[in-house]
Scaffold this motif. Structure first.
Motif, PDB file in Angstrom:
ATOM      1  N   LYS A 217       0.829  -1.207   0.000  1.00 19.82           N
ATOM      2  CA  LYS A 217       0.000   0.000   0.000  1.00 19.82           C
ATOM      3  C   LYS A 217       0.867   1.262   0.000  1.00 19.82           C
ATOM      4  N   ASP A 218       1.935   1.237   0.813  1.00 18.39           N
ATOM      5  CA  ASP A 218       2.842   2.388   0.877  1.00 18.39           C
ATOM      6  C   ASP A 218       3.520   2.620  -0.470  1.00 18.39           C
ATOM      7  N   MET A 219       3.923   1.535  -1.138  1.00 18.76           N
ATOM      8  CA  MET A 219       4.586   1.683  -2.434  1.00 18.76           C
ATOM      9  C   MET A 219       3.624   2.253  -3.463  1.00 18.76           C
ATOM     10  N   ALA A 220       2.374   1.807  -3.435  1.00 20.85           N
ATOM     11  CA  ALA A 220       1.374   2.345  -4.365  1.00 20.85           C
ATOM     12  C   ALA A 220       1.172   3.839  -4.120  1.00 20.85           C
ATOM     13  N   ALA A 244       6.498  -7.291  -2.082  1.00 19.59           N
ATOM     14  CA  ALA A 244       5.230  -6.554  -2.099  1.00 19.59           C
ATOM     15  C   ALA A 244       5.360  -5.258  -2.884  1.00 19.59           C
ATOM     16  N   ALA A 245       6.493  -4.572  -2.736  1.00 14.47           N
ATOM     17  CA  ALA A 245       6.719  -3.324  -3.471  1.00 14.47           C
ATOM     18  C   ALA A 245       6.792  -3.588  -4.973  1.00 14.47           C
ATOM     19  N   ILE A 246       7.417  -4.701  -5.353  1.00 16.25           N
ATOM     20  CA  ILE A 246       7.501  -5.067  -6.768  1.00 16.25           C
ATOM     21  C   ILE A 246       6.099  -5.329  -7.324  1.00 16.25           C
ATOM     22  N   GLU A 247       5.257  -6.009  -6.535  1.00 20.21           N
ATOM     23  CA  GLU A 247       3.875  -6.245  -6.960  1.00 20.21           C
ATOM     24  C   GLU A 247       3.151  -4.920  -7.204  1.00 20.21           C
ATOM     25  N   ALA A 248       3.353  -3.970  -6.310  1.00 14.50           N
ATOM     26  CA  ALA A 248       2.702  -2.662  -6.467  1.00 14.50           C
ATOM     27  C   ALA A 248       3.175  -1.957  -7.730  1.00 14.50           C
ATOM     28  N   MET A 249       4.471  -2.060  -8.010  1.00 11.00           N
ATOM     29  CA  MET A 249       5.012  -1.415  -9.210  1.00 11.00           C
ATOM     30  C   MET A 249       4.488  -2.074 -10.479  1.00 11.00           C
ATOM     31  N   MET A 254       4.403  -0.392 -14.285  1.00 10.75           N
ATOM     32  CA  MET A 254       5.836  -0.117 -14.472  1.00 10.75           C
ATOM     33  C   MET A 254       6.474  -1.321 -15.152  1.00 10.75           C
ATOM     34  N   THR A 255       6.835  -1.165 -16.389  1.00  9.67           N
ATOM     35  CA  THR A 255       7.406  -2.274 -17.152  1.00  9.67           C
ATOM     36  C   THR A 255       8.873  -2.513 -16.801  1.00  9.67           C
ATOM     37  N   THR A 256       9.547  -1.464 -16.339  1.00  4.94           N
ATOM     38  CA  THR A 256      10.934  -1.604 -15.880  1.00  4.94           C
ATOM     39  C   THR A 256      10.958  -1.337 -14.377  1.00  4.94           C
ATOM     40  N   ILE A 257      11.344  -2.358 -13.627  1.00  3.59           N
ATOM     41  CA  ILE A 257      11.395  -2.229 -12.167  1.00  3.59           C
ATOM     42  C   ILE A 257      12.740  -1.625 -11.781  1.00  3.59           C
ATOM     43  N   PRO A 258      12.759  -0.522 -11.042  1.00  2.00           N
ATOM     44  CA  PRO A 258      14.032   0.073 -10.635  1.00  2.00           C
ATOM     45  C   PRO A 258      14.751  -0.821  -9.620  1.00  2.00           C
ATOM     46  N   PRO A 259      16.025  -0.604  -9.408  1.00  2.00           N
ATOM     47  CA  PRO A 259      16.761  -1.413  -8.424  1.00  2.00           C
ATOM     48  C   PRO A 259      16.081  -1.350  -7.057  1.00  2.00           C
ATOM     49  N   ARG A 272      14.114 -13.809  -7.507  1.00  2.00           N
ATOM     50  CA  ARG A 272      13.923 -12.484  -8.116  1.00  2.00           C
ATOM     51  C   ARG A 272      15.261 -11.855  -8.483  1.00  2.00           C
ATOM     52  N   ILE A 273      16.284 -12.108  -7.673  1.00  3.05           N
ATOM     53  CA  ILE A 273      17.620 -11.602  -7.991  1.00  3.05           C
ATOM     54  C   ILE A 273      18.144 -12.286  -9.251  1.00  3.05           C
TER      55      ILE A 273
END
Length: 369
Positions: A217-220, A244-249, A254-259, A272-273
């Motif tokens: 929720k915070d990431m969204a 969870a943050a990756i799911e929000a992105m 967001m097609t490119t997930i930042p580091p 995931r790594i």
């Protein structure tokens, strides 16, 4: 917590004997030695929550096995998980006190709330060793990782991920751990020592209970505030929140997930790594920490003062007590480059567990086989 005065550092090899750490110069006396007991001892083990899979999959089984090994299989462990509920954990600890266990290893849900129960154990003559999180109250010792170093490794890795084009205007989202966990503040302090002045922390959150659903929720909210194309990197204090943050992105398109950083080297995070979704995690050798805790507990209750002192040559302060004997174990950054030399070498995961069909191509690309 004060930074360590010494590091008992062992490499990945589990052949290294923890009892050798700092043995030279160990004191021959201990002001609070327990009466000597034999091998027929009971070690109470209290873990804080089940969201993070490490406690029940790694920490407790390793402690259980080491206690058996150190006591010729005469010693036993009793286990309880607080499931992120401070009152439940206090009740579990009170039961162990009533059952007259010989020593308690405590990973506190809430380090402040548990202090009165720690005092009850002390009154009952039961030593309490804080495990992984520094509990308040009259604990006898503390074993954990160097938590500020954890944050420093995360922050430094995030800066490195941005490369030579890094700019102080680069916008970072910071997702920290629970305010009730003293470790979370130390992770944050370590990370900020690396991030401050190098990037702009546009949004920051402290996540109650380390709950992934709150982190999501915070990431969204951060994406809505900053804009999905304006986030250069994400600091996440652990792997569950990183996921969870990756799911929000992804849900935000967001097609490119930042580091993004993590901690605990959970299997899903390692995968995931491998696939490139998550930049890094912090690998903490749970076997080293758990075995150290078991050795400290057995040495304490058996009155083996020289051994106990040799295992606790660091000193830390809590809000209620000073100069607590401690052992602080070092950590390392886990990236695509060193998976085989860390979690695979230490037997945490096998290559087959990591490289399932979904990740086979990514594993082949980094020669993980």
């Amino acid at each position: 917590m004060r930074r360590r005065t010494a590091i008992c550092l062992a490499a990945s090899s589990m052949a290294f004997s923890l009892t050798a750490c700092g043995a030279l110069g160990a004191s021959s006396t201990s002001a609070d030695a327990s009466p000597t007991k034999g091998d027929d001892i009971t070690v109470g083990v209290l873990m804080p929550e089940a969201t993070n899979t490490r406690y029940e999959n790694f920490d407790y089984p390793i402690i259980q096995k080491k206690v058996e090994e150190l006591t010729a299989k005469q010693g036993k462990t009793v286990y309880a998980n607080g499931e992120a509920d401070p009152k439940k954990q206090a009740s579990q600890m009170e039961k162990m006190i009533a059952d007259k266990v010989d020593v308690i290893l405590l990973d506190a849900v809430d380090s402040t709330a548990i202090a009165s129960t720690v005092k009850k154990a002390k009154t009952a003559g039961i030593p309490v060793i804080a495990y992984d999180r520094l509990a308040e109250g009259p604990i006898d010792a503390y074993v954990s990782f160097d938590n500020e170093l954890v944050g420093e490794v995360q922050g430094r890795s995030l800066i490195e991920s941005l490369g030579s084009d890094i700019d102080t205007s680069d916008k970072i989202v910071m997702i920290n751990g629970s305010p009730s966990d003293p470790n979370a503040g130390q992770f944050k302090a370590g990370a900020l020592s690396e991030l401050n002045g190098k990037v702009t922390i546009s949004q920051r959150y402290d996540v109650d209970g380390w709950k992934p659903e709150i982190a999501k929720k915070d990431m969204a909210e951060a994406i809505a505030a900053i804009g999905k194309d304006n986030i250069s990197a994400v600091y996440s204090a652990n792997d569950a929140m990183a996921g969870a943050a990756i799911e929000a992105m992804e849900e935000a398109g967001m097609t490119t997930i930042p580091p993004i950083t993590g901690q605990d080297a959970e299997l899903s995070a390692v995968q995931r790594i491998v696939s490139g979704e998550q930049y890094m995690s912090v690998y903490k050798s749970y076997p080293l920490e758990a075995e150290a805790a078991a050795e400290m507990a057995v040495a304490k209750v058996q009155g083996k003062d020289i051994l106990f002192d040799s295992l606790t040559q660091d000193r830390v302060d809590s809000p209620t007590d000073k100069e607590i004997p401690a052992q602080l174990v070092s950590v390392s950054a886990l990236t695509r480059a060193n998976i085989k030399g860390t979690v695979v070498a230490d037997g945490i995961f096998t290559v087959d567990q990591i490289c399932t069909a979904k990740f086979a191509a990514a594993c082949a690309a980094i020669k993980l086989k």
